[in-house]
Design a protein around this motif. Sequence first.
Motif: not given
Length: 322
Positions: A237-242
């Motif tokens: 999810a964090l990488q999606w946000a990035v």
Amino acid sequence: MNNRIDNEDLRVFTAAARKASFAAAAEELGMSPAYISKRIGILEQMLGVRLFHRTTRRVVVSEDGERVYAHAMTILENLDSLLHEVAERRDVPRGLLRICSSFGFGRNVVAPVVARLVAAHPSLQVRFEVFDRLVDIVGEGFDLDIRVGDDIAPHLIARKLMSNHRILCASPAYLKQHGTPRRLQELAGHNCLAIKERDLPFGVWALRSSSGSGSGGAAEESVKVTGTLSSNHGEIALQWAVEGAGIVLRSRWDAQPHIDRGELVQILPHYTQSANVWAVYPQRLAGSAKVRVCVEFLERQLAISKSPNSIMPHVDGSGTGL
């Protein structure tokens, strides 16, 4: 005839009964399924009863097996208590310690500390497992849960290892295209990257506002969030946000490297969610030397601090997964 029952056979039996599977018990104990089946067969022969009803897919504890299980647990708990008491007197941690934690935090933070723990205490063995769900440590046979989140059952012992909170973040590209929310309830109209956390209801973000509501105190608010992407893994999810896919609620330790690089921007900075890190263990292990030594070692390694970035391990672009 030898009427002595091996305590190890009782451990094998209780693991198989708890898992309802010889294969799962073998994985837990680090043995082969054939060895598990053999030891249970020997125990059945010695006791003169059938402990399991076996099918091709699973094993089910028989009525006799349920009675044996209750006695076996009492015997093993008494034996463990004796060993813990002796170890406590010698102040030497020894034997097997079963530890669990969540996916990202367990892999990135707890696992390296556990390796150092065993290196420092060669008489200790650790079996470490990670999950995307809250673990019933008593029912599933764990000694210690390194847990992120403050929702802890009152029958368990909890020791705080370090302070932590989650923050709201999004990429500059997402905010440029969709706008920056100014109130928490505006998140309902944004693409939010929901994560199945072990300690939180899915898709509901409850955060505490440091601005309060005029009284000077902190006030908690909740918002139901939705989005086109969701996961049970924080690093994803964090990488999606990035990559600009939406707004994410992640640990500051997890998000800070991306904020420092300009890949993420913190939004609604006066809203945070408490996500402290705890060592959680059963009451029966309150006097255990190996649990005490492990918890103290973790506490020293994680070093509760107001400057958490100075104590966290190096992370790459995927973050720590808290």
